[in-house]
Motif scaffolding. Structure first.
Motif, short mmCIF file in Angstrom:
data_model
loop_
_atom_site.label_atom_id
_atom_site.label_comp_id
_atom_site.label_asym_id
_atom_site.label_seq_id
_atom_site.Cartn_x
_atom_site.Cartn_y
_atom_site.Cartn_z
N PHE A 131 -15.68 -3.28 -4.17
CA PHE A 131 -14.91 -4.06 -2.90
C PHE A 131 -15.33 -3.45 -0.96
O PHE A 131 -14.06 -2.73 -0.99
N ILE A 132 -15.48 -4.20 -0.36
CA ILE A 132 -15.48 -4.26 0.88
C ILE A 132 -14.92 -5.77 1.42
O ILE A 132 -15.97 -6.35 1.00
N GLY A 133 -13.96 -5.16 2.33
CA GLY A 133 -13.87 -7.10 2.85
C GLY A 133 -12.67 -6.83 3.65
O GLY A 133 -12.25 -6.09 4.19
N PRO A 134 -12.02 -7.56 4.28
CA PRO A 134 -10.88 -7.94 5.35
C PRO A 134 -9.73 -7.49 5.05
O PRO A 134 -9.04 -7.75 5.73
N CYS A 135 -9.72 -7.36 3.70
CA CYS A 135 -8.09 -7.66 3.14
C CYS A 135 -7.73 -6.01 2.91
O CYS A 135 -8.24 -5.37 1.99
N ILE A 136 -6.69 -5.74 3.44
CA ILE A 136 -5.29 -4.62 2.98
C ILE A 136 -5.20 -4.99 1.53
O ILE A 136 -5.03 -3.64 0.41
N GLY A 137 -4.64 -6.13 1.39
CA GLY A 137 -4.08 -6.20 0.04
C GLY A 137 -4.72 -6.28 -1.33
O GLY A 137 -4.37 -6.13 -2.24
N LYS A 138 -5.59 -6.53 -0.83
CA LYS A 138 -7.01 -6.11 -2.45
C LYS A 138 -7.01 -4.75 -2.21
O LYS A 138 -7.29 -4.55 -3.72
N LYS A 139 -6.74 -3.21 -2.02
CA LYS A 139 -5.93 -2.15 -1.86
C LYS A 139 -4.95 -1.99 -3.90
O LYS A 139 -5.08 -1.65 -4.36
N SER A 140 -3.78 -3.02 -3.31
CA SER A 140 -3.21 -3.21 -3.86
C SER A 140 -3.53 -2.90 -5.99
O SER A 140 -3.12 -3.75 -6.42
N GLU A 141 -4.66 -5.15 -5.45
CA GLU A 141 -4.52 -5.87 -6.35
C GLU A 141 -5.71 -4.09 -7.07
O GLU A 141 -5.54 -4.63 -8.91
N ALA A 142 -6.50 -3.80 -6.82
CA ALA A 142 -7.84 -2.59 -7.26
C ALA A 142 -6.81 -1.74 -8.08
O ALA A 142 -7.67 -1.82 -8.61
#
Length: 569
Positions: A182-193
């Motif tokens: 996933f590539i996007g603007p969000c750091i929170g997505k790292k935790s979700e992943a």
């Protein structure tokens, strides 16, 4: 165990406490004057990364993991967040070419997953009679609710986020063994992943830019590359405030539902604080986004400016997609994206008693309500919040600016009084800022009596205290320093040294009787160095937080030591 999405490079931390002031959940622990992120309290909004003045707050690098994935997996697909338009522009060909050159099998738009989420949420709302329902799209808001508002966890719509939904769709289309980045603007997505087996790696746009730059990719090619398996349509509007609401309205057949959208931590928390008052009459859907103005301002974007321009680009992209006649869509299978949000521990605030809070306040010199300045210099909103952090082990007494300033002042005052020589500090108007008892005694009985009645003698006119006040005026005017000048006062032969603390603003005079035995330089030097050593850390902290005025004590102590050395060199 993976490194957490946000961490502190402790050697770069300058204990300014800005991260504490700005952190919405105070997920920061200070130890040995260094601030670190407390993972159990963090919601991964990434704000501390954006505002840290020294860059000590870091985002976990995902590039090396993505490179390894490309080596290990035969096929790796990119799930590209719809906010890419705000980062790279509407024309996607250049970006797609670069991603292809990096080795990705294909690039698909996360907006396809967003469309599926909106469709299922719309169906969910169609059969509801009342209640409040919160979007699961923003991982930071979901983390905030689960950790700090667990009573509202049931209000989160029971569906995966667009990122996880899209990843599941990609695996259904291309096989379970593919890799997904996933590539996007969000750091929170790292935790979700991290807590899902659907997304292997999450990168920010900033990381992608760094990766492309390091590879020196040349994308000059006539080859046309398309999104896999087809371009998204209405889902591209998700990055905007209210974008999800707009897509749900297209699917929602129940006109009884009410829709609202709010962005930014302050607004989101305000909504959650008053949630019980809502949704009693009919369904209310809330699109809550952690970043102000939505994902356009995510911490993983390379630039945080030109929000209006970014908004316009996304809106124009949305209009173009709606006007297109794209019908070549892959036949979609049913996708199960249901989930719950109970697999995380909530943050329980430790119940410290009134006496414990009182003792903690006493430790920083707060002995009454009037002493509680609530200046936020420590990073906390109130002195009592700071006391709670002290008791929790997340703060240190040295973080209290007013307390450390008081300590520094007391140390300097004690030093001045212990020095056998007379010491006086004079301002640009030739008025006394501070003096010690030895100076008053050398000036005569009248001055000594005045000193006993008014210690320090702040504001006294030097010209009325001594016959050599003109030397201080000259030193202030010219910036020149004097050493071991012979002067007379009350028929006493004295030696006077004058040196600068702040040129043309503050000078210090050291005076001693010429009839006294040789001055014990070693004793003064030892005392001064000892006080400077203990005081240095305090002064540096205060100077950083309060500026020039707070560094006065440090300058004074070192200047006194230098003057003594010069006198006896």
């Amino acid at each position: 165990m993976h490194l957490k999405p946000i961490y502190t490079e402790t050697n770069d931390c300058k204990d300014c406490y800005k991260c504490i002031r700005e952190c919405p959940t105070k997920a920061i622990k200070v130890s040995d004057n260094r601030a670190s992120v407390v993972d159990s309290l963090c919601i991964y909004c990434g704000h501390c990364v954006a505002i840290c003045p020294t860059g000590a707050k870091k985002v976990r690098d995902g590039i090396s993991r993505a490179k390894l994935l490309l080596k290990e997996k035969k096929e790796v697909y990119v799930s590209l967040a719809p906010s890419y338009v705000a980062e790279y522009g509407i024309d996607s060909q250049n970006l797609l070419s670069k991603l292809n050159a990096l080795g990705f099998t294909g690039v698909s738009e996360t907006a396809i997953g967003a469309q599926e989420v909106s469709r299922q949420v719309a169906n969910y709302l169609n059969v509801r009679q009342s209640g409040v329902y919160i979007s699961s799209a923003c991982p930071v808001v979901v983390e905030l609710i689960r950790k700090y508002y667990p009573q509202h966890t049931m209000a989160i719509t029971p569906y995966m986020s667009p990122m996880l939904t899209h990843a599941r769709m990609l695996r259904q289309w291309y096989g379970q063994e593919i890799g997904v980045v996933f590539i996007g603007p969000c750091i929170g997505k790292k935790s979700e992943a991290d807590y899902s087996d659907l997304v292997d790696v999450s990168l920010t746009f900033q990381e992608l830019n760094d990766w492309i730059k390091s590879e020196k990719i040349n994308t000059q090619t006539d080859k046309q590359i398309s999104f896999s398996p087809y371009p998204a349509r209405e889902g591209v509007i998700y990055p905007l405030d209210g974008g999800m609401v707009e897509t749900i309205r297209r699917e929602n057949k129940n006109d009884e539902s009410t829709f609202m959208s709010f962005t930014g931590q302050n607004m989101v928390r305000n909504v959650l604080d008053n949630l019980d008052e809502l949704g009693h009459d009919k369904p209310l859907f809330l699109e809550l986004l952690s970043c102000e103005t939505g994902c356009l301002n995510g911490p993983g974007m390379s630039a945080k400016s030109a929000v209006a321009s970014k908004y316009l680009q996304v809106r124009n992209s949305f209009c173009q997609r709606q006007n297109s006649c794209e019908t070549d869509r892959k036949e979609e299978q049913a996708v199960n994206i249901e989930r719950d949000f109970f697999n995380i521990e909530t943050v329980e605030k430790e119940p410290f008693g009134a006496e414990q809070i009182k003792e903690a306040l006493h430790s920083i010199g707060k002995n009454s309500v009037a002493d509680e300045l609530n200046c936020s210099g420590c990073g906390y909103d109130t002195c009592r919040d700071f006391a709670h952090a002290l008791l929790s082990g997340n703060a240190e007494t040295a973080m209290c600016v007013s307390y450390m300033r008081m300590v520094a002042h007391h140390k300097a005052t004690i030093l001045l009084q212990k020095i056998p020589s007379g010491v006086v500090i004079v301002d640009e108007n030739c008025k006394v800022v501070e003096m010690n008892a030895s100076f008053a005694r050398l000036m005569g009985n009248e001055t000594e009596l005045c000193y006993e009645a008014n210690p320090v003698m702040r504001g006294a006119d030097m010209s009325k205290l001594s016959s050599f006040a003109k030397l201080f005026k000259t030193a202030i005017h010219t910036g020149k320093e004097y050493y071991e000048l012979p002067v007379q006062e009350n028929n006493r032969n004295l030696q006077l040294s004058i040196f600068n603390i702040q040129k043309h603003k503050l000078v210090t005079g050291i005076i001693q009787s010429a009839q006294q035995p040789q001055f014990r330089q070693d004793i003064v030097e030892k005392r001064t160095k000892e006080v400077i050593k203990k005081n240095m850390e305090t002064v540096q902290k205060i100077a950083f937080l309060l500026g020039e005025n707070a560094s006065f004590t440090d300058s004074l102590l070192n200047s006194i030591l230098d003057a003594q050395n010069n006198e006896h060199a």
